[in-house]
Design an enzyme around this catalytic site. Structure first.
Site, PDB file in Angstrom:
ATOM      1  N   ALA A  43       0.978  -1.051  -0.189  1.00  0.00           N
ATOM      2  CA  ALA A  43       0.209  -0.026  -0.204  1.00  0.00           C
ATOM      3  C   ALA A  43       0.658   1.092  -0.076  1.00  0.00           C
ATOM      4  O   ALA A  43       1.888   0.846   0.478  1.00  0.00           O
ATOM      5  CB  ALA A  43      -1.000  -0.245   1.115  1.00  0.00           C
ATOM      6  N   LYS A  44       0.365   2.006  -0.805  1.00  0.00           N
ATOM      7  CA  LYS A  44       0.283   3.277  -0.496  1.00  0.00           C
ATOM      8  C   LYS A  44       0.071   4.400  -0.298  1.00  0.00           C
ATOM      9  O   LYS A  44      -1.242   3.719  -0.015  1.00  0.00           O
ATOM     10  CB  LYS A  44       1.170   4.089  -2.455  1.00  0.00           C
ATOM     11  CG  LYS A  44       1.936   5.295  -2.206  1.00  0.00           C
ATOM     12  CD  LYS A  44       1.623   5.903  -3.006  1.00  0.00           C
ATOM     13  CE  LYS A  44       0.556   5.904  -4.267  1.00  0.00           C
ATOM     14  NZ  LYS A  44       1.239   5.826  -5.681  1.00  0.00           N
ATOM     15  N   ASP A 152      -0.750  -8.298  14.692  1.00  0.00           N
ATOM     16  CA  ASP A 152       0.851  -8.240  14.212  1.00  0.00           C
ATOM     17  C   ASP A 152       1.463  -7.027  14.973  1.00  0.00           C
ATOM     18  O   ASP A 152       1.975  -5.804  14.099  1.00  0.00           O
ATOM     19  CB  ASP A 152       0.560  -7.756  12.608  1.00  0.00           C
ATOM     20  CG  ASP A 152       1.662  -7.965  11.566  1.00  0.00           C
ATOM     21  OD1 ASP A 152       1.695  -6.810  10.458  1.00  0.00           O
ATOM     22  OD2 ASP A 152       3.087  -8.197  12.482  1.00  0.00           O
TER      23      ASP A 152
HETATM   24  N1  LIG Z   1       4.242   1.130   9.040  1.00  0.00           N
HETATM   25  C1  LIG Z   1       3.170   2.076   8.990  1.00  0.00           C
HETATM   26  C2  LIG Z   1       3.308   3.241   7.239  1.00  0.00           C
HETATM   27  C3  LIG Z   1       2.212   4.036   6.819  1.00  0.00           C
HETATM   28  O1  LIG Z   1       0.817   2.778   7.004  1.00  0.00           O
HETATM   29  C4  LIG Z   1      -0.274   3.646   7.310  1.00  0.00           C
HETATM   30  C5  LIG Z   1      -0.212   4.488   7.569  1.00  0.00           C
HETATM   31  C6  LIG Z   1      -1.285   5.373   8.310  1.00  0.00           C
HETATM   32  C7  LIG Z   1      -1.590   6.742   8.384  1.00  0.00           C
HETATM   33  C8  LIG Z   1      -0.286   7.853   8.709  1.00  0.00           C
HETATM   34  N2  LIG Z   1      -1.114   8.795   9.160  1.00  0.00           N
HETATM   35  N3  LIG Z   1      -1.804   9.218   9.587  1.00  0.00           N
HETATM   36  C9  LIG Z   1      -2.589   7.132   8.988  1.00  0.00           C
HETATM   37  C10 LIG Z   1      -2.100   4.498   8.199  1.00  0.00           C
HETATM   38  C11 LIG Z   1      -2.415   3.392   7.652  1.00  0.00           C
HETATM   39  C12 LIG Z   1      -0.908   2.739   7.100  1.00  0.00           C
HETATM   40  C13 LIG Z   1      -1.486   1.495   6.689  1.00  0.00           C
HETATM   41  O2  LIG Z   1      -2.025   0.674   6.783  1.00  0.00           O
HETATM   42  N4  LIG Z   1      -0.320   0.854   6.390  1.00  0.00           N
HETATM   43  C14 LIG Z   1       0.222  -0.046   5.744  1.00  0.00           C
HETATM   44  C15 LIG Z   1      -0.613  -1.938   7.424  1.00  0.00           C
HETATM   45  C16 LIG Z   1      -0.473  -2.509   6.214  1.00  0.00           C
HETATM   46  C17 LIG Z   1       0.368  -2.494   4.789  1.00  0.00           C
HETATM   47  C18 LIG Z   1       0.991  -2.117   4.246  1.00  0.00           C
HETATM   48  C19 LIG Z   1       0.330  -0.983   4.470  1.00  0.00           C
END
Ligand SMILES: [NH3+]CCCOc1cc(-c2cn[nH]c2)ccc1C(=O)Nc1ccccc1
Length: 325
Positions: A43-44, A152
């Site tokens: 994901a981005k 996780d």
């Molecule tokens: N390790 C986190 C990287 C950025 O990912 C996120 C940022 C925000 C965020 C940033 N600012 N506010 C919310 C919200 C959700 C995610 C997220 O779910 N990332 C993710 C999780 C699993 C697989 C791929 C991507």
């Protein structure tokens, strides 16, 4: 000849481009997109602004084609996050699915990952670790009360919001059984030490260290924290402390007079009157019909607008919508 093939190539590219624009058409009705603030595997994540409320959100963008076998993970995360509304869980506002893309509008956490915060400070003082760990215990106690386990838990999946509170993300591996206590022990160790209790580049050696259950106890750890870590990092799950005993554990209560307040401050069933009023005025409909529409929780722009108004109110901002220009 060349001209024909070039025209064909151009049409091909344009049609692909137009497809991509089509995929963003729905999203761009409700949000203006800004820079990429994070990437994680498939994901981005881009910063965006919700047009009606003016609130900043994080848009998690996934391409169905590149998701491949990970698509079920995304569906699991979306279903779980729809029923999780809690002050220490990153709130899901809006889900948009198009032929090629899935977009999730999520609560924005400008403080970034807990992982980077710990690295920047080398390690946290016990008092700061305790404040954060109480929030992690509150989030997991709530997740478990809803019948889920995160599974996780790691510093990369805990983000820091504008008020320096932790928000849990990434429910892609969550499931019904319960398996989070040991991970919370590893998290607490990382907060207090700045490195992991079990670590090795070779996954087999790492595995042996984990099942052996032995880890280094740095000299700066207090006796109370050493005992709590011992209770959480038990190799035998039956010997591990349970979440309900964490809530009023002496180490967590130290300096605080009360147990961890794990219940949600924003239960799904409760609708905020001010937010309903503003939405019903904007949509020129009755408050009752507006409350009925919101209660369907379609995670469309009505859900997003209601939840973002609620967030504005919680942060002392006016509960007002912007008239679209
Ligand atoms: N390790 C986190 C990287 C950025 O990912 C996120 C940022 C925000 C965020 C940033 N600012 N506010 C919310 C919200 C959700 C995610 C997220 O779910 N990332 C993710 C999780 C699993 C697989 C791929 C991507």
């Amino acid at each position: 000849g060349t001209v024909v093939s070039f025209t064909w190539y151009l049409e091909g590219t344009l049609s692909q481009f137009s497809m991509a624009v089509d995929d963003y058409e729905e999203l761009l009705k409700y949000y203006e997109l800004h820079e990429t603030i994070g990437t994680g595997g498939f994901a981005k994540v881009k910063l965006a602004r919700h047009l009606l409320t003016g609130e900043q959100v994080a848009i998690k963008i996934m391409d169905k084609l590149t998701l491949g076998d990970d698509l079920p993970r995304v569906k699991i995360e979306i279903e779980a996050m729809k029923s999780l509304s809690h002050q220490n869980i990153c709130r899901l506002y809006h889900v948009i699915e198009t032929p090629k893309k899935i977009f999730m509008a999520l609560e924005y956490c400008p403080g970034g990952e807990l992982f980077d915060y710990i690295i920047a400070k080398d390690r946290l003082a016990e008092e700061e670790a305790r404040v954060f760990f109480r929030q992690i215990v509150a989030a997991i106690a709530y997740v478990h009360s809803q019948g889920y386990a995160h599974r996780d838990l790691k510093p990369e999946n805990l983000l820091i919001d504008a008020e320096h509170n932790l928000k849990l993300i990434d429910f892609g591996l969550c499931a019904k059984p319960r398996a989070d206590i040991w991970s919370m022990g590893v998290l607490l160790y990382a907060l207090l030490c700045g490195f992991l209790p079990f670590d090795d580049d070779n996954v087999m050696i790492l595995y042996r260290k984990i099942v052996r259950g032995k880890y280094e106890i740095p000299k700066w750890l207090s006796p109370g924290s050493v005992l709590l870590l011992h209770q959480m990092l038990q190799v035998d799950p039956k010997k591990r402390i349970m979440v309900k005993h964490l809530l009023n554990h002496p180490w967590l209560m130290h300096g605080d007079s009360f147990a961890v307040q794990w219940q949600s401050k924003y239960p799904l069933g409760h609708l905020d009157e001010d937010c309903i009023t503003e939405l019903s005025v904007f949509h020129k409909c009755s408050r009752e019909s507006m409350a009925d529409v919101i209660s369907e929780w379609k995670y469309d722009n009505v859900s997003a607008t209601y939840l973002l108004l609620q967030s504005k109110k919680a942060h002392g901002k006016p509960v007002r919508l912007r008239i679209p220009s």
